[in-house]
Scaffold this motif. Structure first.
Motif, short mmCIF file in Angstrom:
data_model
loop_
_atom_site.label_atom_id
_atom_site.label_comp_id
_atom_site.label_asym_id
_atom_site.label_seq_id
_atom_site.Cartn_x
_atom_site.Cartn_y
_atom_site.Cartn_z
N SER A 24 -1.96 7.35 -0.32
CA SER A 24 -0.83 6.96 -1.17
C SER A 24 -0.46 8.02 -2.20
O SER A 24 0.68 8.06 -2.66
CB SER A 24 -1.14 5.64 -1.89
N SER A 25 -1.41 8.89 -2.57
CA SER A 25 -1.09 9.90 -3.58
C SER A 25 -0.62 11.21 -2.98
O SER A 25 -0.43 12.19 -3.69
CB SER A 25 -2.31 10.15 -4.48
N SER A 26 -0.40 11.21 -1.65
CA SER A 26 0.11 12.46 -1.08
C SER A 26 1.63 12.42 -1.04
O SER A 26 2.23 11.36 -0.94
CB SER A 26 -0.46 12.67 0.33
N ASN A 27 2.24 13.58 -1.14
CA ASN A 27 3.69 13.68 -1.03
C ASN A 27 4.09 13.42 0.43
O ASN A 27 3.43 13.90 1.34
CB ASN A 27 4.14 15.07 -1.48
N ILE A 40 1.48 15.27 -6.65
CA ILE A 40 2.38 14.37 -7.37
C ILE A 40 1.92 14.29 -8.83
O ILE A 40 0.81 14.73 -9.16
CB ILE A 40 2.41 12.96 -6.71
N LEU A 76 -0.24 3.21 -6.48
CA LEU A 76 0.08 4.31 -7.40
C LEU A 76 0.05 3.82 -8.84
O LEU A 76 -0.41 4.51 -9.74
CB LEU A 76 1.46 4.90 -7.06
N TRP A 89 7.20 14.84 -5.52
CA TRP A 89 7.47 13.42 -5.73
C TRP A 89 6.49 12.56 -4.94
O TRP A 89 6.00 12.95 -3.90
CB TRP A 89 8.92 13.10 -5.32
N PRO A 90 6.23 11.37 -5.47
CA PRO A 90 5.34 10.44 -4.75
C PRO A 90 6.09 9.66 -3.68
O PRO A 90 7.31 9.72 -3.61
CB PRO A 90 4.86 9.51 -5.84
N LYS A 91 5.34 8.97 -2.86
CA LYS A 91 5.94 8.04 -1.90
C LYS A 91 6.46 6.85 -2.70
O LYS A 91 5.76 6.35 -3.56
CB LYS A 91 4.88 7.54 -0.94
N ALA A 125 -0.83 6.67 -11.41
CA ALA A 125 0.02 7.78 -10.95
C ALA A 125 1.47 7.53 -11.33
O ALA A 125 2.22 8.47 -11.62
CB ALA A 125 -0.10 7.99 -9.45
#
Ligand code: GDP
Length: 291
Positions: free
Chosen positions: A38-41, A128, A189, A177-179, A194
């Protein structure tokens, strides 16, 4: 700090990172070890392309160590070099340097074969917001003595920070930017800090976190708040019990849900209850799939 990402911002961020990428030999992709997926772009592979990459699972001090071990194996199987670290307390920093050496080894051997003089490995950090990029840069900077000179030919002056003898790090990270298409990802997030409050409803975030603990770590949940929740109790029951246990009541002697929600979210964000990983390898599969 909350950044609202609009398409223009994303395009600009991508352009800037792409520019910076030209100056480096490898990329440190910084992720939150509690939510490596979840924390990957969402476009990270597209942006980094075939540049050697190291995945840094930061904030390992707050993640479940067993899950972190599984994620490490997963990334290795994908051909990505992973390092778990705690930038805040300076754990495993040396492994970051080792990883950079490992992923650029071939390139430097090729250069040496052509007779080029050895030089430091150049790297940059991307990730992110709030995954710990500045914390890590500061930590690595402290390991070193001084900043090296400016890079000519770049519009914004980029500084290189010398880290040990073999590594030079760009002093500005690439912020991506995040998802945000996916509801569950949004909750995760928020639960890890995040993204901050306004975007996702905090009550939903608290419920998600509580139900997660109820499912995976009920004993700790009960002990932490001094409550007696059972497996099938509803989240309202959990809110009520926490409210009573902590004396969070309104004037009319009713549970002050807002305070309970804030408490729960804050506690989980800071790993006050326990160390949890909210992305499970089994569930998310591809860590860097484009959405
Ligand atoms: P950036 O936006 O990616 O530059 O993130 P920051 O470096 O500003 O860090 C965001 C927050 O995470 C700060 O409160 C840091 O103290 C905290 N932080 C960073 N790395 C770690 C870590 O490894 N462990 C813990 N517990 N907190 C961390």
């Amino acid at each position: 700090m909350t950044i609202q990402w609009f398409p223009g911002h994303m395009a600009k961020a991508r352009r800037e990172v792409t520019e910076q990428l030209k100056m480096v030999d490898c990329v440190f992709e910084l992720l939150d070890a509690r939510i490596p997926y979840s924390s990957s772009n969402p476009m990270i592979s597209d942006i980094i392309k075939d540049k050697p990459r190291v995945v840094l699972l930061n904030k390992m001090d707050m993640a479940d160590p067993r899950e972190t071990a599984k994620w490490m194996k997963h990334f290795e199987a994908e051909g990505v070099y992973p390092v778990a670290l705690d930038a805040k307390n300076g754990k495993n920093l040396n492994m970051v340097i080792k990883a950079a050496e490992a992923v650029t080894k071939e390139k430097f051997e090729r250069l040496a074969a052509k007779g080029l003089r050895p030089r430091a490995i150049r790297a940059m950090i991307v990730g992110i917001p709030n995954v710990g990029k500045s914390t890590l840069i500061n930590r690595l900077a402290k390991k070193s003595l001084a900043k090296t000179g400016n890079m000519p030919g770049v519009t914004k002056k980029q500084q290189w920070i010398k880290v040990g003898k073999t590594l030079e790090l760009l002093d500005t990270p690439g912020i991506l930017w995040p998802k945000f298409e996916d509801q569950v990802v949004g909750k995760k997030l928020s639960l890890t800090g995040a993204i901050k409050d306004s975007i996702v409803h905090l009550d939903e975030v608290a419920i998600y976190g509580l139900e997660y603990m109820q499912m995976y770590d009920l004993e700790t949940l009960n002990k932490h708040y001094n409550i007696t929740i059972e497996e099938n109790d509803s989240y309202l029951e959990i809110f009520d019990q926490i409210g009573r246990s902590r004396g969070m009541k309104n004037k009319g002697n009713e549970i002050d849900y807002e305070s309970v929600i804030e408490l729960v979210v804050r506690d989980i964000r800071n790993a006050k209850v326990g160390r949890y990983t909210f992305d499970r390898v089994e569930e998310v599969g591809q860590p860097d799939e484009t959405e």
